[in-house]
Design a protein around this motif. Structure first.
Motif: not given
Length: 88
Positions: A24-25, A27-28, A31-32, A52, A56, A72
Protein backbone atom coordinates in the motif's frame (compact mmCIF):
# COMPACT_ATOMS: atom_id res chain seq x y z
CA UNK A 1 4.21 -34.10 2.76
CA UNK A 2 0.51 -33.30 2.71
CA UNK A 3 -2.11 -34.34 0.27
CA UNK A 4 -2.30 -31.09 -1.63
CA UNK A 5 1.09 -29.47 -1.29
CA UNK A 6 4.78 -29.80 -1.05
CA UNK A 7 4.74 -29.38 2.70
CA UNK A 8 6.09 -25.84 2.44
CA UNK A 9 4.29 -23.87 5.15
CA UNK A 10 5.52 -20.46 3.95
CA UNK A 11 2.75 -17.92 3.43
CA UNK A 12 2.24 -16.59 -0.10
CA UNK A 13 3.47 -13.06 -0.83
CA UNK A 14 1.14 -10.34 0.34
CA UNK A 15 -0.55 -12.31 3.06
CA UNK A 16 1.14 -10.82 6.09
CA UNK A 17 0.20 -7.45 7.51
CA UNK A 18 3.73 -6.18 6.82
CA UNK A 19 3.59 -7.25 3.17
CA UNK A 20 0.25 -5.57 2.65
CA UNK A 21 1.46 -2.40 4.34
CA UNK A 22 4.56 -2.28 2.12
CA UNK A 23 2.40 -2.78 -0.95
CA UNK A 24 0.00 0.00 0.00
CA UNK A 25 2.85 2.39 0.76
CA UNK A 26 4.48 1.65 -2.60
CA UNK A 27 1.12 2.04 -4.38
CA UNK A 28 0.45 5.37 -2.69
CA UNK A 29 3.92 6.65 -3.59
CA UNK A 30 3.51 5.60 -7.21
CA UNK A 31 0.02 7.07 -7.53
CA UNK A 32 1.18 10.34 -5.92
CA UNK A 33 3.90 10.55 -8.56
CA UNK A 34 1.34 9.83 -11.30
CA UNK A 35 -0.91 12.59 -9.92
CA UNK A 36 2.01 15.04 -9.96
CA UNK A 37 2.75 14.04 -13.56
CA UNK A 38 -0.98 14.34 -14.41
CA UNK A 39 -1.15 10.75 -15.63
CA UNK A 40 -4.36 8.76 -15.15
CA UNK A 41 -3.49 5.37 -16.66
CA UNK A 42 -0.61 3.71 -14.83
CA UNK A 43 2.15 2.56 -17.14
CA UNK A 44 1.76 5.41 -19.62
CA UNK A 45 4.01 7.85 -17.74
CA UNK A 46 7.21 6.93 -19.53
CA UNK A 47 10.25 7.35 -17.29
CA UNK A 48 8.74 10.00 -14.99
CA UNK A 49 7.94 7.66 -12.06
CA UNK A 50 10.34 4.80 -12.74
CA UNK A 51 11.63 4.43 -9.17
CA UNK A 52 8.16 4.49 -7.65
CA UNK A 53 6.85 2.05 -10.25
CA UNK A 54 9.70 -0.37 -9.56
CA UNK A 55 8.96 -0.31 -5.82
CA UNK A 56 5.24 -0.80 -6.56
CA UNK A 57 5.91 -3.83 -8.76
CA UNK A 58 8.38 -5.33 -6.26
CA UNK A 59 6.10 -4.97 -3.24
CA UNK A 60 2.72 -5.92 -4.71
CA UNK A 61 1.36 -9.07 -6.30
CA UNK A 62 0.55 -8.83 -10.01
CA UNK A 63 -3.16 -9.37 -9.37
CA UNK A 64 -3.14 -6.52 -6.83
CA UNK A 65 -1.37 -4.21 -9.29
CA UNK A 66 -3.96 -4.94 -11.97
CA UNK A 67 -6.78 -4.29 -9.48
CA UNK A 68 -5.31 -1.05 -8.12
CA UNK A 69 -4.61 0.28 -11.63
CA UNK A 70 -8.15 -0.49 -12.79
CA UNK A 71 -9.62 1.15 -9.68
CA UNK A 72 -7.52 4.26 -10.33
CA UNK A 73 -8.86 4.66 -13.86
CA UNK A 74 -12.43 4.00 -12.71
CA UNK A 75 -12.16 6.50 -9.86
CA UNK A 76 -10.89 9.19 -12.25
CA UNK A 77 -13.80 8.52 -14.62
CA UNK A 78 -16.27 8.77 -11.74
CA UNK A 79 -15.00 12.11 -10.38
CA UNK A 80 -17.01 14.32 -12.78
CA UNK A 81 -20.16 12.26 -12.24
CA UNK A 82 -19.83 12.46 -8.46
CA UNK A 83 -19.18 16.21 -8.63
CA UNK A 84 -22.26 16.67 -10.82
CA UNK A 85 -24.41 14.61 -8.44
CA UNK A 86 -23.17 16.65 -5.48
CA UNK A 87 -24.22 19.88 -7.22
CA UNK A 88 -27.80 18.74 -7.78
Amino acid sequence: MGWFGSGNKEAPAGTTREDRSKCWEARDGYFTCLDAAEVVVAGTEGSKCAAQRKAYEQNCAKSWIDYFNQRRVLAEKQKPLLAQAANQ
